[in-house]
Design a protein around this motif. Sequence first.
Motif, PDB file in Angstrom:
ATOM      1  N   ALA A   9      23.560  12.420 -29.894  1.00 40.21           N
ATOM      2  CA  ALA A   9      24.224  13.105 -31.009  1.00 40.21           C
ATOM      3  C   ALA A   9      24.381  14.593 -30.709  1.00 40.21           C
ATOM      4  O   ALA A   9      23.530  15.207 -30.052  1.00 40.21           O
ATOM      5  CB  ALA A   9      23.425  12.913 -32.291  1.00 40.21           C
ATOM      6  N   SER A  10      25.457  15.180 -31.176  1.00 45.40           N
ATOM      7  CA  SER A  10      25.703  16.603 -30.983  1.00 45.40           C
ATOM      8  C   SER A  10      24.736  17.433 -31.828  1.00 45.40           C
ATOM      9  O   SER A  10      24.098  16.909 -32.748  1.00 45.40           O
ATOM     10  CB  SER A  10      27.140  16.942 -31.373  1.00 45.40           C
ATOM     11  N   ASP A  11      24.647  18.710 -31.529  1.00 43.17           N
ATOM     12  CA  ASP A  11      23.784  19.595 -32.311  1.00 43.17           C
ATOM     13  C   ASP A  11      24.198  19.616 -33.776  1.00 43.17           C
ATOM     14  O   ASP A  11      23.347  19.632 -34.673  1.00 43.17           O
ATOM     15  CB  ASP A  11      23.825  21.015 -31.740  1.00 43.17           C
ATOM     16  N   ASP A  12      25.510  19.631 -34.009  1.00 42.53           N
ATOM     17  CA  ASP A  12      26.000  19.620 -35.389  1.00 42.53           C
ATOM     18  C   ASP A  12      25.599  18.324 -36.098  1.00 42.53           C
ATOM     19  O   ASP A  12      25.242  18.333 -37.286  1.00 42.53           O
ATOM     20  CB  ASP A  12      27.520  19.768 -35.414  1.00 42.53           C
ATOM     21  N   ALA A  13      25.653  17.203 -35.359  1.00 38.51           N
ATOM     22  CA  ALA A  13      25.267  15.910 -35.928  1.00 38.51           C
ATOM     23  C   ALA A  13      23.774  15.883 -36.236  1.00 38.51           C
ATOM     24  O   ALA A  13      23.342  15.286 -37.234  1.00 38.51           O
ATOM     25  CB  ALA A  13      25.635  14.783 -34.963  1.00 38.51           C
ATOM     26  N   LYS A  40      21.922  18.512 -37.057  1.00 34.31           N
ATOM     27  CA  LYS A  40      21.733  19.331 -38.261  1.00 34.31           C
ATOM     28  C   LYS A  40      22.161  18.566 -39.517  1.00 34.31           C
ATOM     29  O   LYS A  40      21.486  18.619 -40.553  1.00 34.31           O
ATOM     30  CB  LYS A  40      22.530  20.631 -38.142  1.00 34.31           C
ATOM     31  N   LYS A  41      23.275  17.874 -39.407  1.00 37.91           N
ATOM     32  CA  LYS A  41      23.786  17.103 -40.543  1.00 37.91           C
ATOM     33  C   LYS A  41      22.819  15.975 -40.904  1.00 37.91           C
ATOM     34  O   LYS A  41      22.557  15.714 -42.082  1.00 37.91           O
ATOM     35  CB  LYS A  41      25.161  16.526 -40.204  1.00 37.91           C
ATOM     36  N   ALA A  42      22.289  15.301 -39.872  1.00 37.33           N
ATOM     37  CA  ALA A  42      21.346  14.201 -40.101  1.00 37.33           C
ATOM     38  C   ALA A  42      20.070  14.723 -40.752  1.00 37.33           C
ATOM     39  O   ALA A  42      19.524  14.100 -41.667  1.00 37.33           O
ATOM     40  CB  ALA A  42      21.016  13.508 -38.786  1.00 37.33           C
ATOM     41  N   TYR A  75      14.626  11.340 -32.908  1.00 40.14           N
ATOM     42  CA  TYR A  75      16.001  10.942 -33.219  1.00 40.14           C
ATOM     43  C   TYR A  75      16.028   9.711 -34.131  1.00 40.14           C
ATOM     44  O   TYR A  75      16.853   9.610 -35.043  1.00 40.14           O
ATOM     45  CB  TYR A  75      16.779  10.670 -31.931  1.00 40.14           C
ATOM     46  N   ILE A 127      19.561   8.913 -35.953  1.00 40.57           N
ATOM     47  CA  ILE A 127      20.693   9.252 -35.093  1.00 40.57           C
ATOM     48  C   ILE A 127      20.338   8.887 -33.653  1.00 40.57           C
ATOM     49  O   ILE A 127      19.172   8.639 -33.332  1.00 40.57           O
ATOM     50  CB  ILE A 127      21.041  10.760 -35.148  1.00 40.57           C
TER      51      ILE A 127
END
Length: 245
Positions: free
Chosen positions: A192-196, A198-200, A183, A188
Motif C-alpha cells: 500500500a502507498s503511504d497515502d493508503a 494514512k487513510k487506513a 499492515y 491493508i
Amino acid sequence: MIKWFAAILGYFFLRYPGAILGFFVGSFIDNVSSNKGGGNTVFSDITRQKVSPADFELNLLSLCSIVIKADGKISQTEMDYVRQYFVSTYGKEKANAIFRTFNDVNKKHEISAQRICNFLNQRTRYEVRLQLIHFLFGIAKADGHVSNPEVAKIKEIAGYLRISATDFESIKAMFISSSDNAYKILEISKSASDDAVKKAYRAMAKKYHPDKVITENEAIKKGAEEKFKRVQKAYEDIQKERGIN
C-alpha cells in the motif's frame, strides 16, 4: 444489574477480555430475566429438554471447548484460562455447576459451532462478536502459542458469527507475529502507498475509537480502547519503517 457486576469481575481477573465477556454474559442474563416468554435456544434444539444452568452459559463454554480441542490435545493452561473466567464471573459454585452440566450434555450430543453462532447472531451486536473472537484467540494464546488448527477453528467460528475476513485477519494479527503484522492490523497490504497507509489508519482509528463503539457500553468500550492502542502501535511501526511523518 448483572451485566455490570459481571463486567467488573471479568475485568478484575482477565482485564478487558474478561470485562467484555462479563458484560456480554451479564447482558444476556438480564435480557433472559426480563423476557417472560422464554424462547428456544441452541441447546434446547439439541437436547429437546430444558437444561440448567442457563443455555447461554453452556453455549459460551462450548465455543471455548471447541477452540481448546481444535489441535487434538487438551491444554491445561487453556482450560485454566477458561475456568478462571467462569469462576470470576459466576463464582466457584455456579461455575462448577456449569461445567458439570456441560460435561453431561457433551457426553450425549455433538457440539455444533454453527448452531451456537446462529443463536448468538440473533442476540448480539457485531462489535460484541468481534470481542468474542478476540477472547477465543486469548484462550488459544494462553499456552504461549496459537496453533494452525486453532486458527482454522476460530476462523470457522468467525465465519458463522458473520465476522468479515478483514476484521478476522486484523484480530488474528494481534496474537500471531509476522513480518507484516502492522499492515494486517490496519487491514491493508504491505504494498500500500503511504497515502493508503494514512487513510487506513484514520479509518481504523475511527472504527475502534471508544467514542465511536457503542459508547453506552463501558465493557465494549474497554475492548475498543485496547484495539485502538494496537492500531496506533501498528501505524507507529509503519511510520518508523517508511519514515512517514
